[in-house]
Design a protein around this motif. Structure first.
Motif, short mmCIF file in Angstrom:
data_model
loop_
_atom_site.label_atom_id
_atom_site.label_comp_id
_atom_site.label_asym_id
_atom_site.label_seq_id
_atom_site.Cartn_x
_atom_site.Cartn_y
_atom_site.Cartn_z
N GLU A 147 1.02 -1.41 0.35
CA GLU A 147 0.45 -0.10 -0.11
C GLU A 147 1.48 1.43 -0.02
O GLU A 147 2.01 1.10 0.99
N GLY A 148 0.39 2.11 -0.86
CA GLY A 148 1.51 2.74 -0.91
C GLY A 148 2.50 2.74 -1.78
O GLY A 148 3.45 4.69 -1.55
N GLY A 149 2.90 1.82 -2.10
CA GLY A 149 3.82 1.42 -3.81
C GLY A 149 3.39 2.67 -4.36
O GLY A 149 2.46 2.44 -4.91
N LYS A 150 5.56 2.31 -5.70
CA LYS A 150 4.77 3.46 -6.56
C LYS A 150 4.88 2.18 -7.68
O LYS A 150 6.07 1.23 -7.23
N LEU A 151 4.57 2.88 -8.75
CA LEU A 151 5.33 1.66 -10.03
C LEU A 151 5.32 2.54 -11.00
O LEU A 151 4.83 4.02 -11.67
N LEU A 152 7.10 3.07 -11.98
CA LEU A 152 7.00 4.25 -12.61
C LEU A 152 7.47 3.01 -13.82
O LEU A 152 8.10 1.79 -13.72
N PHE A 153 7.08 3.82 -15.03
CA PHE A 153 7.51 2.56 -16.64
C PHE A 153 7.79 3.44 -17.64
O PHE A 153 6.98 4.89 -17.59
#
Length: 227
Positions: A147-153
């Motif tokens: 929860e609160g984690g990020k995905l950068l692509f």
């Protein structure tokens, strides 16, 4: 036939590069070239957008370790890299700290439990997948993030004039039957729809021509999503 188009495409592509070039050059070309500077740009993008010491990162489509090498110079993180070609994974392993883990994964899902990672990155991954494959992969990134984690692509988009030559080159390769891998464009509206359906919130879009590291740009647009 391979289960997915991208497995067969990339195995052939990497094999050709390794046949025709010295290993370091082949491993750089396999991820688009400019191994050092692009890796540094990718690492900077991640750090600017919240990657910190002590976090656990999944690098999906890690290739020959371009991002991993650059990150190892700057952060102490818990790293897992995933790719579909063993030669790329072997090279990445040889260039990075021994505690970095590299995994063969040929599915569009990650072999990890729910809520495993603080951060997921995917550079030049969705650019080579069909839209339905991208959606499934994004959905699984959401599953494995805390929860609160990020995905950068990174992604290719038609609205950026600087990216049009990539499409033109792809058309020419297609017509000549010389296209090594699929190049897929993905528009921001579609990304926003995917995010809403999956449960991500879009934090930021970064233009392909926006400077990231000094005057250097990535050359693909980027999106940062939060679980």
């Amino acid at each position: 036939m391979a289960e997915f188009h991208f497995v067969e495409d990339y195995e052939k592509h990497v094999a050709r590069l390794m046949r025709d070039h010295p290993i370091d050059e082949a491993m750089s070309l396999a991820v688009g070239g400019a191994y050092d500077i692009i890796g540094r740009i990718e690492a900077e993008a991640l750090i600017r957008n919240g990657l910190r010491d002590g976090m656990r990162l999944a690098d999906v489509g890690c290739g020959s370790g371009r991002t991993a090498v650059a990150l190892a110079r700057r952060l102490r993180i818990d790293y897992d890299g995933y790719d579909i070609v063993q030669a790329l994974l072997d090279y990445a392993k040889s260039k990075t700290p021994e505690e970095y883990r590299f995994h063969m994964n040929r599915a569009v899902k990650l072999p990890a439990p729910d809520a495993t990672f603080d951060y997921v990155c995917a550079f030049s991954l969705f650019t080579h997948l069909l839209h339905e494959e991208t959606f499934i992969y994004m959905r699984d990134c959401h599953r494995v993030l805390k929860e609160g984690g990020k995905l950068l692509f990174s992604f290719l988009e038609f609205r950026m004039a600087a990216l049009w030559p990539i499409f033109e080159a792809t058309v020419k390769q297609y017509e000549a039957s010389t296209r090594p891998t699929l190049n897929m464009f993905l528009e921001r509206q579609a990304i926003e729809v995917f995010a809403a359906k999956i449960g991500f919130s879009v934090e930021e879009f970064i233009d392909a021509d926006a400077p990231v590291l000094d005057e250097h740009m990535l050359g693909q647009s980027m999106c940062v999503m939060v679980r």
